[in-house]
Write an enzyme that holds these catalytic residues in place. Structure first.
Site, mmCIF file in Angstrom:
data_model
loop_
_atom_site.group_PDB
_atom_site.id
_atom_site.type_symbol
_atom_site.label_atom_id
_atom_site.label_comp_id
_atom_site.label_asym_id
_atom_site.label_seq_id
_atom_site.Cartn_x
_atom_site.Cartn_y
_atom_site.Cartn_z
ATOM 1 N N THR A 12 3.514 -10.559 -10.066
ATOM 2 C CA THR A 12 2.098 -10.813 -10.309
ATOM 3 C C THR A 12 1.828 -11.502 -11.642
ATOM 4 O O THR A 12 0.901 -12.292 -11.777
ATOM 5 C CB THR A 12 1.338 -9.464 -10.252
ATOM 6 N N ALA A 47 -1.586 -18.569 -10.603
ATOM 7 C CA ALA A 47 -2.914 -17.956 -10.717
ATOM 8 C C ALA A 47 -3.963 -18.642 -9.844
ATOM 9 O O ALA A 47 -5.128 -18.714 -10.196
ATOM 10 C CB ALA A 47 -3.357 -17.914 -12.185
ATOM 11 N N HIS A 77 -5.611 -19.902 -3.229
ATOM 12 C CA HIS A 77 -5.463 -21.110 -2.423
ATOM 13 C C HIS A 77 -6.534 -21.213 -1.345
ATOM 14 O O HIS A 77 -7.080 -20.211 -0.900
ATOM 15 C CB HIS A 77 -4.091 -21.113 -1.741
ATOM 16 N N CYS A 87 -7.506 -16.653 -32.672
ATOM 17 C CA CYS A 87 -7.445 -17.783 -31.731
ATOM 18 C C CYS A 87 -8.348 -17.551 -30.521
ATOM 19 O O CYS A 87 -8.997 -18.469 -30.045
ATOM 20 C CB CYS A 87 -6.020 -18.017 -31.257
#
Lengths: 478, 408
Positions: free
Chosen positions: A40, A45, A48, A405
């Site tokens: 996983t 990611a 579809h 970040c």
């Protein structure tokens, strides 16, 4: 009625959540220290469209339906999901035939709104596509998400509804009595059990062997990836596929939900014993770079943040193996290769709504007080500034930034620990702290300090992820 | 959401930011310095080795000592720790920040960006192999040892011979680790020669030039790396691979100026990887100044400090509505010139320029257009920044080409 699910990956997690809607005892056993750390964790990611699985295959049956379930699921479980659409691009006339075939196949799989876009239209949608692309199959319903987040969300919700999670516990044996599963033996305990769902990913064949029903073998297929900085946001807006080969869907260029760009995967079949091999290779990374640049020539890998590899569980059948076995109570959810992430919600429903009542003849009773909702850990980018300020006023730790970040606050990290993060990766995959361009240079030690404080453990005991991934080696001076 | 009016707002509390605060407050303008971390000093806090301050304080100080000197100079309490800048709005001169008291929007007359640099992580270099624990940037290893009092492992290889890599080789050796060596992909060391001598040679730590790491091995924790020799194009030469058993890899593979907050609207220099500035440390936006490692990577904190002082001073002046001359003249990079600043200038008064040659030269001259400005009778290298004060610009046109040429 006691059900054990082996494996807290995307399939196991969603099955657990689906089962937690009913009045039964649900357990999830996962040998890794956290949720979604196997197959996983490292894949493209993508949710579809469901057009590229052969009609009639088990994959086709679940993919198109699984895709449709994502809207509601993402709302209930509050994970990021964006229907960005996908393009399969054609470079030459022969590829056009393929696109038409895919479109036809899609229609058979009941995938709606597929269309073939000509170059001018295509360029409007994706201006950075190669000039050599002549057309593409557009599938508006394809989407992107964060697979580990889906698994974590599903487990959190299942646990909220009474399921029990056993992390860092590995199944050693299963006892079969009178043709039925009766006991599951782990490295920590023995449990009486009525039903076992084998959702063990790469290791599903080994679990199946324990009850002597294994008529399949799983071998790992490696896929390597390059992740690029968020500064390239907008380089592509949708998932860009080349025309596929027999072996795989090819190397893609994918926008990630938080704005980065992901390139990959290649496909390298590994021998059976290499189920832990997540190393990248020079050839693999070069292949990913060269092939993705063919699709989008503007790709600049000096923006690389990191490279990684994932393994897909392949079987000779190249299809999902889902269903009961001759040992009563032992159900396989195995060989969940691509498009497993897409199919998982549909698989979960199938297991609970079809296999339980029809194959196992178990009548599940709906819970009276099932809570379908889970709230994600709040994040400033998604919540918005005004809402965030309210949160800070309630708890000033949300005003103290730890990961510069990705703008992750101390409040979020504390919340991730409260929800089960025990390691740096546990925090990272729940909050995106240290997921950014500096890769933890500024924040990893601070995160360790927070974990140490919250769990009251010495800082040198904190791991990167697995048991042997130690970070510090004791004190310099006493 | 609270709003606050400020004359000079400084973003970043490292050496450049603190120096800017020192000079801005001297001008008597309302100054605020925002530090995203819990205390100021930036990387100075963890640099407990000496060698700081030779230029500006005429003494060899440690990082924390250098910082204390700056605090002594800073008479007013202008520091706000734990403030993160979320956004800078160039049109309205607003700076949106987050802190423990919530959102604060500063309305500023002038801004000094002193956001420094971050370390390039090894993961960005696409070195194949396992993704394991035990790989740290030099800065992380330094913080772990000097601040957290913990060792990163037992046996270490250093990748990259930048200054912090060299300094960490010495530090880890002193603290009892087995430092097997330093690999450097370039044919020359990346850090100052004084650090090569004091950190490696004095401690008998080998330096392998023209070498790189080609693979990382390990299961969960690092257990070995493969290194190889590289050719002129930095490509590994097959057959030269060597596997070295180590449990720790410390990387010093480059610093990246941090300009995410302004790069969308100020003019940037692709070579320096920072904003284009003039001799007042002013960016292409008249009220935004920048100083320190976000402008370009410097060798010495002293340089950073000097730039900070200039930026703070002129930011204070313009916040008092004083006019600065337009910087309509340019320095252009000629042959063999890499990092160069300032890139623009206005006037005839003297100011300092900094540059790095692209190659190493035994003997060379620096020219502005065709005029020789300085002769170097000693070796100059990309790793050692050249600083020089230039006085007279009367004889130059609006574009001055700076170049370095080898001489016999």
């Amino acid at each position: 009625m006691k059900v054990f699910i082996v494996g807290a990956g995307i399939s196991g997690s969603l099955i657990a959540r689906e089962l937690s809607k009913y009045d039964i005892e649900v357990h999830i056993v996962e040998k890794a220290p956290d949720i979604g750390w196997g197959v996983t964790k490292a894949n493209s990611a993508i949710v579809h469209g469901g057009y590229d699985d052969p009609p009639g295959s088990v994959r086709a049956m679940f993919a198109a339906y699984g895709n449709k379930l994502y809207d509601e699921l993402s709302k209930e479980l509050d994970f990021s999901f964006k229907r960005v659409g996908s393009l399969v691009v054609a470079f030459k006339e022969e590829d056009m035939e393929y696109l038409k075939e895919l479109k036809k196949q899609g229609r058979e799989n009941k995938v709606e709104d597929l269309e073939i876009l000509e170059k001018t239209e295509l360029k409007k949608k994706e201006p950075n596509l190669s000039d050599k692309v002549i057309a593409a199959l557009w599938c508006p319903t394809a989407g992107i998400t964060e697979p580990w987040d889906v698994a974590m969300a599903a487990i959190e919700n299942a646990v909220e509804n009474g399921a029990m999670l056993h992390l860092g516990e590995s199944v050693k044996d299963i006892v079969v009595k009178d043709g039925k599963v009766s006991k599951i033996i782990t490295d920590k305990a023995e449990y009486k059990v009525d039903v076992i769902i084998n959702a063990a990913g790469l290791f599903a064949d080994e679990i199946a062997k324990m009850v002597k029903v294994a008529n399949f073998e799983i071998f790992p297929r490696k896929g390597e990836y390059i992740l690029l900085d968020k500064k390239l946001k907008g380089l592509v807006n949708s998932v860009v596929f080349p025309t596929p080969t027999k072996k795989s869907k090819g190397i893609l260029v994918v926008p990630t939900v938080d704005g980065g760009i992901l390139l990959g995967p290649n496909a390298v079949d590994l021998p059976k014993e290499k189920k832990y091999d997540l190393s990248t290779t020079r050839d693999g990374l070069d292949e990913v770079y060269v092939k993705s640049k063919k699709l989008v020539p503007k790709i600049d890998i000096s923006y690389t943040i990191k490279t990684f590899a994932g393994l897909r569980p392949e079987t000779k059948e190249k299809d999902f193996i889902i269903g009961p076995t001759k040992v009563w109570g032992f159900v396989n959810v195995a060989g969940i290769r691509s498009p497993g992430l897409t199919a998982a919600p549909a698989i979960a429903k199938y297991v609970v709504e079809k296999i339980f009542p029809e194959d196992l003849k178990i009548n599940l009773q709906r819970k009276k007080h099932f809570n379908p909702y889970r709230k994600k850990i709040p994040n400033i980018k998604e919540v918005g500034l005004e809402e965030w300020e309210k949160l800070v006023k309630k708890d000033p730790r949300f005003g103290r930034t730890v990961c510069f970040c990705n703008n992750v606050s101390e409040g979020e990290i504390v919340e991730a620990i409260r929800r089960g993060a025990r390691t740096l990766d546990g925090v990272k995959f729940r909050t995106r702290a240290s997921f950014g361009r500096c890769q933890g240079g500024f924040c990893s030690l601070k995160i360790m300090e927070i974990i140490s404080r919250e769990l009251n453990i010495p800082i040198e005991e904190i791991k990167l992820n697995y048991e042997k991934s130690w970070i510090m080696d004791g004190k310099v001076r006493v | 959401m609270r709003r606050e009016k400020v004359d000079v707002l400084i973003v970043g509390g490292g050496a450049a930011g603190l120096a800017a605060a020192i000079s801005a407050t001297k001008e008597g303008v309302k100054t605020v310095l925002l530090e995203r971390d819990r205390s100021t000093g930036g990387v100075l806090n963890q640099c407990i080795h000496n060698g700081f301050g030779l230029h500006v304080y005429k003494e060899e100080l440690t990082g924390p000592e250098f910082m204390e000197r700056m605090w002594d100079e800073l008479k007013e309490d202008v520091i706000r720790p734990n403030y993160t800048v979320l956004e800078i709005k160039p049109k309205t001169r607003e700076v949106v920040t987050l802190s423990e008291e919530g959102l604060v929007i500063f309305e500023v007359k002038a801004l000094v960006m002193a956001t420094g640099a971050r370390e390039r992580p090894l993961s960005s270099l696409q070195i194949p192999g396992s993704r394991v624990a035990g790989v740290y940037t030099a800065g992380v290893a330094q913080k772990m040892v000097n601040i957290y009092n913990r060792l990163p492992g037992r046996k270490v290889l250093i990748v990259g011979s930048g200054d912090i890599g060299l300094i960490m080789a010495r530090r880890l050796k002193i603290e009892g680790m087995d430092v097997v060596g330093v690999v450097e992909i370039m044919p020359e060391p990346g850090g100052l020669i004084r650090n090569v001598v004091q950190c490696l040679e004095d401690f008998e730590i080998p330096l392998w030039l023209s070498h790189t790491v080609v693979e990382i091995h390990g299961d969960q924790r690092l257990n070995a790396v493969t290194i190889a020799k590289v050719d002129k194009n930095k490509k590994p030469i097959p057959g030269t691979e060597r596997k070295i058993k180590v449990d720790t890899l410390v990387t010093s593979v480059g610093l990246i100026p941090q300009n995410e907050l302004i790069e969308g609207f100020v003019e940037m220099d692709p070579i320096n990887k920072g904003p284009i500035i003039d001799e007042f440390m002013r960016t292409s936006i008249k009220w935004i100044f920048a100083a320190g490692n976000n402008v370009a990577i410097h060798d010495l904190v002293d340089f950073v400090y000097e730039e900070g002082k200039i930026a703070g001073y002129y930011a204070a002046l313009i916040s008092k509505n004083e006019k600065l001359p337009d910087s309509d003249k340019r320095f252009l990079r000629g042959q063999n010139v890499g990092v160069l600043l300032p890139q623009r200038f206005s006037q005839k008064k003297s100011f300092k320029i900094y540059l790095r040659p692209l190659k190493s030269f035994k003997k060379s001259i620096l020219k502005f257009d065709d005029k020789v400005i300085r002769k170097f009778n000693w070796r100059i290298r990309p790793s050692e920044m050249i600083d020089l004060v230039v006085k007279d610009f009367n004889n130059f046109g609006p574009n001055v080409t700076v170049e370095v040429n080898e001489i016999d």
